[in-house]
Structures are given as C-alpha cells and as structure tokens.
Design an enzyme around this catalytic site. Structure first.
Site, PDB file in Angstrom:
ATOM      1  N   LYS A   1       4.435   8.699   9.066  1.00 33.94           N
ATOM      2  CA  LYS A   1       4.175   8.014  10.289  1.00 33.94           C
ATOM      3  C   LYS A   1       5.199   8.607  11.542  1.00 33.94           C
ATOM      4  CE  LYS A   1       1.208   4.474   8.451  1.00 33.94           C
ATOM      5  NZ  LYS A   1       1.252   4.127   7.135  1.00 33.94           N
TER       6      LYS A   1
ATOM      7  N   ASP B   1       9.225   2.920  -0.146  1.00 38.74           N
ATOM      8  CA  ASP B   1       8.313   3.577   0.403  1.00 38.74           C
ATOM      9  C   ASP B   1       8.728   2.955   1.905  1.00 38.74           C
ATOM     10  OD1 ASP B   1       6.097   4.341   1.732  1.00 38.74           O
ATOM     11  OD2 ASP B   1       4.514   3.446   0.165  1.00 38.74           O
TER      12      ASP B   1
ATOM     13  N   TYR C   1       0.888  -1.004   0.001  1.00 38.67           N
ATOM     14  CA  TYR C   1       0.058   0.043   0.044  1.00 38.67           C
ATOM     15  C   TYR C   1       0.904   1.205  -0.021  1.00 38.67           C
ATOM     16  CZ  TYR C   1      -3.261   3.557   1.639  1.00 38.67           C
ATOM     17  OH  TYR C   1      -4.227   4.844   1.717  1.00 38.67           O
TER      18      TYR C   1
HETATM   19  C1  LIG Z   1       0.575   4.665   5.674  1.00 41.12           C
HETATM   20  C2  LIG Z   1       1.337   4.453   4.553  1.00 41.12           C
HETATM   21  C3  LIG Z   1       1.211   5.307   3.434  1.00 41.12           C
HETATM   22  C4  LIG Z   1       0.083   6.565   3.484  1.00 41.12           C
HETATM   23  O1  LIG Z   1       0.568   7.166   4.317  1.00 41.12           O
HETATM   24  P1  LIG Z   1      -0.803   8.295   4.738  1.00 41.12           P
HETATM   25  O2  LIG Z   1      -0.224   9.061   5.814  1.00 41.12           O
HETATM   26  O3  LIG Z   1      -1.866   7.355   5.348  1.00 41.12           O
HETATM   27  O4  LIG Z   1      -1.254   8.811   3.507  1.00 41.12           O
HETATM   28  C5  LIG Z   1       1.719   5.136   2.157  1.00 41.12           C
HETATM   29  N1  LIG Z   1       2.757   4.134   2.221  1.00 41.12           N
HETATM   30  C6  LIG Z   1       3.042   3.246   3.324  1.00 41.12           C
HETATM   31  C7  LIG Z   1       3.852   2.010   3.102  1.00 41.12           C
HETATM   32  C8  LIG Z   1       1.981   3.335   4.498  1.00 41.12           C
HETATM   33  O5  LIG Z   1       2.467   2.329   5.577  1.00 41.12           O
END
Ligand SMILES: *Cc1c(COP(=O)(O)O)cnc(C)c1O
Length: 432
Positions: free
Chosen positions: A272, A244, A149
C-alpha cells in the site's frame, strides 16, 4: 466507452458493460458494492483529496485507493518521479540503484528490517513471508486471527473450525481443506486463547501472522496484553512473529504499528503506502531469517516485476514526503477531527454510533461502544452503515463501500474538507 443515453449514468453503463467481460464487473470483489448495494463508481481522475467519477461528480475521498494515497492523488512530486522513471525504461528484470535506495530507506525507517525483499503486492509479501517462516523453522502450522486479512493466498483464506484448537477450514471455495488445516484461526485480542494454543501445539507452529491494528474488519485496536503474549510466546516456542503492516506501514506513523505500539517483529510485510499507488510491496526482517531466501538459501521466491523501477519511484517519492516534519501529527489530527466530529453529530441526534482513529486510519461503527473483537464488529448495525454510506455518497463524500473496512485520510485533506464531511453527516443524522 461511455453511454450517451441521458437516462443511464456513465457509471451504470460502464458497470453493465464490465459485467459482460469481467466477473462481477470488477477486478477485486469489494469494489462491486455488494455489501452496500447499488452501482459502483467508475473513477475518472483524482486530485489531492478529491476524486471524480465517470459522470463527472466530485467526491471527497476517504478510501485513498485503500490506503496508498497518503499524500493525496497526483501529488506533483510523485507524478514527476514516476514520469522521470518511466522515461528511463519501464523495467529491466535486473537490479537497479533505485531498488537499493528504497531497500536502504525501508531498513532505516523500520529498525526491525535488517534485510528486505521487494515484491509487487501485499498478497505476495505475506505468502512469501509465510513460506520463509516455514523454511526457517522447518515447521508447517501457522496461526492467524479471525477478521484479519493477509491477502488471498490459500493458507490465509481460512476461518476458524468449530471449537478451540480445531483445524482451520477454507473460507473460499478452491482452497483445499488439507491446506486450510495447517492454519489455526484464533480470536483477535484473545491472549488466553493464544497461550492455550501454544501450550498444546507450540512446537509445530512456524509463524503467527497478525495485523497489529486490524484494518480489514473495520478497525480494531490491539490490547496491550495480546501484543505482549504474542511476542513472548513466539520467542518461547521459536515461532516467527510476522507483523502484517501492508495497511499500517507508513499509515499509522513513520515506524508503522510496530513503532506505535512498541512491538518487535521477526518479519514484517509492507505494501500500500510504500508503493505510493503503484504495485510495490515488501517483506523483510531478521537477517538470519532473510538469509534463508534464494539465492542465498533454500526458500524459493521470485518475481519478474519485483522492484519495478516505476513502482519504486512512486514509493521512494511518497516515502520522502511522509518524512517531512509534522506529517503524521497533522494526519492523525485530521483523522481525529473527523471521527470526533462524526461522533458528536451522531450523539446530538441520539444515534448509536462511535468512531476512532489510529494515525491516518479510522473506523466508524454503528454501535454504542468500540468493538474489540471480530464478533463485536459483526454485531454493529450494517444496515445503518449502508444507509449512511449511500447518503454520504449522494452528498459527495466517498467512504469505503463496506461496513467492514477501515477509512483513510491523506495529507491533502484540509480542515475545511473534514468540516464539510462532518456537516454532511450532521444533516443526514438530523433526518435519520
Ligand atoms: C491490503 C492488504 C493485504 C493484501 O495486499 P494486496 O496488495 O491487496 O495483495 C495484505 N495484508 C493486509 C493487512 C492488507 O491490508
């Protein structure tokens, strides 16, 4: 507003009211408990490793706001930094010295960052990194992996088409097929599939985006050959490798998953933990690529709240705390204690269950062996997880409300907290 009808819990009445004005009663879908069933908890407050719901019930928290609360809730240094920043002004829409401090710190901690830009969410970071990779390469196609994701932008809400090498298909209504068609979706951990795709369409590929440790399909760890193939193929074909690390950054270790596994990205996305619980995120990497961004270059990207001083203060104070000696060793130890304890408890009672952790994140699986692909994650016993989730919730242990999410520990968790969680699971498994 809370209900005073003793028969209805505050969580229930708040959820009823919320559903009238907020679609599904929630501001992000997984919060709705659709996967596990039941009524979502409304939270009142958090302190250290604990959270309290709207009925005043206390839980040991293994969600941590989906990762950011790595030093625990309401750490006094983070709260003070936020209060001090707020008292100086909530925002200016103009540069501040604190943004420079955070940018310098990120570049120091992650050697792959030669330049970095701050944004407000992980979604913004990944969509901006992809636009930048396309601008830099002059190519349109991107590769992602099933089960990873990367936020909810159009080109990333895409699933595999039928058969290899077909165009991606929208995984959400509202995503145009034309946009999804620019995304190729491959199997995570499948080096051969990646190689095949590159040899067929390598010169069209702008970027490969990947979660080095996949944390949005429960938790799946990368195979060495997969990481090596990804790096080598991107270099060979001139594609941008985007790691990511929105979840894994400052979560699996101080150098993120890239340091943990020794893989060098071209671009990195963060979020995060780096926002310490407030909306701050970032993307950065190679100087030659980052210099393509406006105002230096032709790739446009902007944000009114980017580098917001209060969010930057939360991020800076959190990143100072995680640099304290032994921080990640202890965090990893806690996660390991938890997963080993849960596994032992399940084995004792003959329940097909396994678990693993990487740094401060962990995965729990109702299956005989650790999954290495999306398909294997999907074949875990979801009903068993849901039963376990609700039994743990009743016992005061808050796990992510879905079998397909990673779990998190914080530095505020004590050995006794972990032991109590294992004891609760043991009791549940005994009556399974
Ligand atoms: C949480 C997450 C996102 C999205 O971040 P948001 O702050 O919710 O938009 C993108 N990539 C990864 C790997 C994530 O865990």
């Amino acid at each position: 507003m809370t209900s005073h009808n003793p028969k209805i819990s505050n969580n229930e009445s708040l959820f009823d009211e919320s559903q009238k004005v907020i679609p599904g009663g929630v501001n992000s879908p997984v919060r709705a408990f659709r996967s596990v069933g039941g009524t979502p908890l409304f939270f009142q407050r958090g302190q250290g490793a604990y959270v309290w719901d709207a009925d005043g019930k206390k839980y040991t928290d293994y969600v941590g706001s989906w990762g950011p609360m790595i030093v625990g809730h309401c750490h006094p240094e983070v709260v003070k930094a936020v209060q001090d920043a707020a008292a100086q002004g909530l925002g200016f829409g103009a540069p501040t010295a604190a943004e420079l401090e955070l940018a310098n710190l990120l570049c120091k901690l992650l050697p792959s960052l030669e330049m970095v830009r701050l944004v407000s969410s992980g979604t913004e970071a990944t969509m901006s990194a992809i636009r930048l990779a396309r601008g830099f390469t002059g190519r349109s196609r991107i590769i992602k992996f099933e089960g990873c994701y990367h936020g909810h932008s159009d080109g990333l809400l895409v699933k595999a088409g039928s058969g290899a090498l077909t165009f991606g298909q929208p995984s959400s209504s509202g995503v145009p097929a034309e946009i999804a068609a620019l995304t190729t979706v491959l199997d995570y951990n499948d080096a051969a599939g990646l190689e095949k795709t590159f040899s067929a369409t390598g010169n069209e590929i702008a970027a490969v985006i990947v979660e080095v440790v996949a944390g949005n399909m429960n938790l799946v760890t990368p195979k060495r050959e997969f990481l090596e193939a990804m790096r080598a193929l991107c270099t060979k074909y001139g594609a941008v490798l985007i790691l990511d690390e929105v979840m894994t950054g400052f979560r699996v270790g101080l150098q993120g998953a890239q340091g943990y596994y020794g893989i060098k990205p071209d671009l990195v996305t963060l979020g995060k933990v780096m926002g310490g619980g407030l909306p701050a995120a970032a993307f950065g990497g190679r100087r030659d690529i980052m210099q393509c961004l406006a105002p230096l270059g032709a790739v446009y990207q902007a944000g009114t709240l980017s580098g917001n001083p209060v969010a930057v203060a939360a991020g800076l104070s959190t990143l100072k705390l995680v640099q304290s000696p032994g921080f990640y060793e202890r965090l990893a130890q806690l996660a390991k204690q938890l997963t080993e304890g849960l596994t032992a408890a399940a084995q004792k009672h003959g329940i097909p269950f396994c678990a693993q952790s990487v740094g401060g994140m962990f995965g729990l699986y109702f299956s005989k062996s650790l999954p290495t692909s999306y398909a294997e994650v999907m074949s875990c016993d979801k009903e068993a997880f849901n039963r376990f989730f609700h039994a743990m919730l009743d016992a005061g242990h808050y796990l992510a409300p879905s079998a397909f999410e990673a779990g998190f520990v914080s530095a505020a968790h004590s050995d006794a907290d972990i032991a109590a969680t294992i004891a609760a699971a043991d009791k549940i498994f005994a009556g399974w």
